[in-house]
Design an enzyme around this catalytic site. Structure first.
Site, mmCIF file in Angstrom:
data_model
loop_
_atom_site.group_PDB
_atom_site.id
_atom_site.type_symbol
_atom_site.label_atom_id
_atom_site.label_comp_id
_atom_site.label_asym_id
_atom_site.label_seq_id
_atom_site.Cartn_x
_atom_site.Cartn_y
_atom_site.Cartn_z
ATOM 1 N N HIS A 1 28.903 37.585 41.858
ATOM 2 C CA HIS A 1 28.830 36.472 40.904
ATOM 3 C C HIS A 1 27.555 35.685 41.189
ATOM 4 O O HIS A 1 27.403 35.156 42.306
ATOM 5 C CB HIS A 1 30.049 35.566 41.050
ATOM 6 C CG HIS A 1 31.356 36.301 40.917
ATOM 7 N ND1 HIS A 1 32.071 36.313 39.735
ATOM 8 C CD2 HIS A 1 32.054 37.077 41.793
ATOM 9 C CE1 HIS A 1 33.163 37.050 39.908
ATOM 10 N NE2 HIS A 1 33.177 37.521 41.136
ATOM 11 N N ASP B 1 30.551 39.908 46.398
ATOM 12 C CA ASP B 1 31.341 38.932 45.629
ATOM 13 C C ASP B 1 30.616 37.588 45.492
ATOM 14 O O ASP B 1 30.022 37.327 44.438
ATOM 15 C CB ASP B 1 32.733 38.750 46.258
ATOM 16 C CG ASP B 1 33.793 38.324 45.251
ATOM 17 O OD1 ASP B 1 33.492 38.242 44.048
ATOM 18 O OD2 ASP B 1 34.942 38.090 45.677
ATOM 19 N N ASP B 2 30.714 36.740 46.503
ATOM 20 C CA ASP B 2 30.048 35.424 46.484
ATOM 21 C C ASP B 2 29.349 35.234 47.821
ATOM 22 O O ASP B 2 29.847 34.518 48.703
ATOM 23 C CB ASP B 2 31.093 34.325 46.251
ATOM 24 C CG ASP B 2 31.823 34.532 44.934
ATOM 25 O OD1 ASP B 2 31.249 34.218 43.880
ATOM 26 O OD2 ASP B 2 32.961 35.056 44.963
ATOM 27 N N HIS C 1 38.555 41.677 37.099
ATOM 28 C CA HIS C 1 39.146 41.431 38.407
ATOM 29 C C HIS C 1 40.658 41.666 38.277
ATOM 30 O O HIS C 1 41.297 41.125 37.357
ATOM 31 C CB HIS C 1 38.943 39.990 38.842
ATOM 32 C CG HIS C 1 37.559 39.676 39.339
ATOM 33 N ND1 HIS C 1 36.431 39.940 38.624
ATOM 34 C CD2 HIS C 1 37.145 39.101 40.497
ATOM 35 C CE1 HIS C 1 35.369 39.547 39.324
ATOM 36 N NE2 HIS C 1 35.768 39.024 40.459
ATOM 37 N N HIS D 1 29.612 44.120 42.159
ATOM 38 C CA HIS D 1 30.546 42.985 42.103
ATOM 39 C C HIS D 1 29.914 41.811 42.848
ATOM 40 O O HIS D 1 30.047 41.675 44.068
ATOM 41 C CB HIS D 1 31.886 43.387 42.734
ATOM 42 C CG HIS D 1 32.950 42.340 42.654
ATOM 43 N ND1 HIS D 1 34.294 42.617 42.772
ATOM 44 C CD2 HIS D 1 32.880 40.995 42.465
ATOM 45 C CE1 HIS D 1 35.000 41.502 42.672
ATOM 46 N NE2 HIS D 1 34.147 40.486 42.492
ATOM 47 N N GLU E 1 43.481 41.440 43.279
ATOM 48 C CA GLU E 1 42.899 40.724 44.429
ATOM 49 C C GLU E 1 44.051 39.918 45.045
ATOM 50 O O GLU E 1 44.557 40.253 46.099
ATOM 51 C CB GLU E 1 41.753 39.813 43.959
ATOM 52 C CG GLU E 1 41.132 38.963 45.066
ATOM 53 C CD GLU E 1 40.091 37.953 44.556
ATOM 54 O OE1 GLU E 1 40.113 37.608 43.356
ATOM 55 O OE2 GLU E 1 39.274 37.490 45.391
HETATM 56 N N1 HPA Z 1 37.858 36.278 42.272
HETATM 57 C C1 HPA Z 1 38.044 35.674 41.089
HETATM 58 N N2 HPA Z 1 37.121 34.913 40.536
HETATM 59 C C2 HPA Z 1 35.962 34.745 41.162
HETATM 60 C C3 HPA Z 1 35.724 35.340 42.376
HETATM 61 C C4 HPA Z 1 36.715 36.170 42.951
HETATM 62 O O1 HPA Z 1 36.593 36.745 44.045
HETATM 63 N N3 HPA Z 1 34.466 34.966 42.733
HETATM 64 C C5 HPA Z 1 33.984 34.178 41.752
HETATM 65 N N4 HPA Z 1 34.892 34.033 40.784
HETATM 66 ZN ZN ZN Z 2 34.630 38.535 42.184
#
Ligand code: HPA
Ligand code: ZN
Length: 316
Positions: free
Chosen positions: A16, A275-276, A194, A14, A197
Site C-alpha cells: 500500500h 504490505d505497509d 484482501h 502487495h 487475513e
Molecule cells: N489489511 C487491510 N487493509 C490494509 C492493510 C492490510 O494489511 N494495509 C493497508 N490497508
Molecule cells: Zn494489505
C-alpha cells in the site's frame, strides 16, 4: 544471506503506497504543508507502531496519510518507495492506493493519481522498474461510496490495471462489493482482494467466486479449510503473503508459527510482500530475511517464492 536475498530479482504484489510513508517523510510533509502533528518527533511516532490487530494499525495509518495533500506529496511518497525497490532488486511492483482515504478529506482524485502515476512512469523510464497500479476500495465504507469511487476513476482508466479491496476485514465480506466488482470487470479491470487475513476462509471463497479475483491478498487463513486449499493449489491461485505484517498485526503470534513455507511446500503459489513497510519493520528483503531467520527458509525456497512473484504479475 541478507545480501543474497536482496540481490534476488523479485516482484512486489502487495504494498500500500500510503503504508510506505516513513516517519521522516511524514514529518517533512507536515512541515511543508504546515500541519500540526500529535507526535513530538520521529522517534515518538515510531514508538507508536505497536499493534494488537488490524484496526489499531489502520487508525494510525489513516491518521498518517493526512499529511499527503499535493500532487508533489504523492509523487515524493511513490518515488521514495521506488528507490527502495531499486535498492532491493524489485524489478516489478503492483502497488495499491486508497483514493477514498484522500477524496474523503477533500483532496481531488486527480491530484492523488497524477502524483503517483508520474512517479511510476519515471520509475519505469529512469529506474527500469515495471509497474501496474491497483485502485483499492475501503471495505469499511459503503457499496455506494465504492461505486462513486469507480465512477471517479473511469476517466483515468488507463492509469490502473485492477481494483482491490482493503481496510477492516471482519464484518465486511467480499459479497458486500460484488456489484462494484462486476462493474469494474465489465469496464475492463482485473480484480484482487484482501481476504483471509483476519477474516475466515469463507471470505476467500467469496473473493474467488463473487469478485472473480486473479489473486488473494494475504489468504493465510486458507489453511483452515482443506477443500479451499485443494482449490488454490489446483487452480494455482497466487496468495500475496506479508510475513512481517502478519506478525505485527498478531495474525501469527511469532514468525516461527507462520505458515508460508508449509503452503509453499504443499504447492500453493505463495509470494512474499511488505504490505505497509514503513509501519511493519521492513521492505521486501526484510520480509524474506525474517523467513530465513525464523523458519529456516533455504535459498531454493527463496528462489521459488521470488519466481512465484514474477509469475503472478498482472502486467508484464
Ligand atoms: N489489511 C487491510 N487493509 C490494509 C492493510 C492490510 O494489511 N494495509 C493497508 N490497508
Ligand atoms: Zn494489505
Amino acid at each position: 544471506m541478507y545480501d543474497w536475498l536482496n540481490a534476488l530479482p523479485k516482484a512486489e504484489l502487495h504494498m500500500h503506497l500510503e503504508g510506505s510513508l516513513e516517519p521522516e517523510l511524514l514529518f517533512a510533509l507536515a512541515e511543508r504543508n504546515r500541519i500540526a502533528l500529535p507526535w513530538a518527533d520521529v522517534e515518538t511516532l515510531r514508538s507508536a507502531y505497536a499493534f494488537n490487530n488490524l484496526q489499531e494499525f489502520l487508525d494510525l495509518y489513516y491518521q498518517g496519510a493526512d499529511v499527503l495533500r499535493t500532487e508533489q506529496d504523492f509523487y515524493d511518497l511513490t518515488w521514495a518507495y521506488l528507490q527502495r525497490c531499486k535498492a532491493q532488486n524489485v524489478v516489478h511492483t503492483e502497488p495499491f492506493f486508497d483514493p477514498q482515504t484522500h477524496t474523503d478529506r477533500g483532496i481531488p482524485f486527480e491530484v492523488v493519481l497524477n502524483g503517483i502515476s508520474q512517479a511510476l512512469k519515471d520509475g519505469r523510464e529512469q529506474l527500469g522498474i515495471g509497474s501496474g497500479l491497483i485502485l483499492s476500495f475501503l471495505r469499511h465504507l459503503s457499496e455506494e461510496q465504492a461505486q462513486q469511487t469507480l465512477d471517479q476513476a473511469l476517466p483515468w482508466r488507463d492509469a490502473f490495471i485492477a481494483v482491490g479491496l482493503d481496510s477492516s476485514e471482519k464484518g465486511h465480506p467480499p459479497s458486500k462489493f460484488q456489484r462494484v466488482f462486476d462493474r469494474a470487470r465489465s469496464e475492463g479491470f482485473l480484480t484482487v482482494a484482501h481476504a483471509g487475513e483476519e477474516g475466515p476462509p469463507e471470505y476467500i471463497w467469496e473473493a474467488l467466486d463473487l469478485l472473480k479475483v486473479q489473486r488473494i491478498d494475504h489468504g493465510v487463513r486458507a489453511i483452515e479449510d482443506e477443500r479451499l486449499m485443494q482449490r488454490i493449489i489446483d487452480e494455482q491461485i497466487p496468495l500475496t503473503v506479508c510475513p512481517l505484517s502478519n506478525t505485527k498485526l498478531c495474525v501469527f503470534e511469532h514468525m516461527g508459527q507462520h505458515n508460508i513455507l508449509d503452503m509453499l511446500e504443499r504447492g500453493v503459489k505463495v509470494t512474499v510482500n511488505s504490505d505497509d513497510p514503513a509501519y511493519f519493520g521492513g521492505y521486501i528483503t526484510e520480509n524474506f530475511h525474517a523467513l530465513h531467520t525464523h523458519l529456516g527458509m533455504t535459498q531454493d525456497q527463496a528462489r521459488r517464492l521470488a519466481q512465484n512473484s514474477l509469475d503472478a504479475r498482472l502486467v508484464r
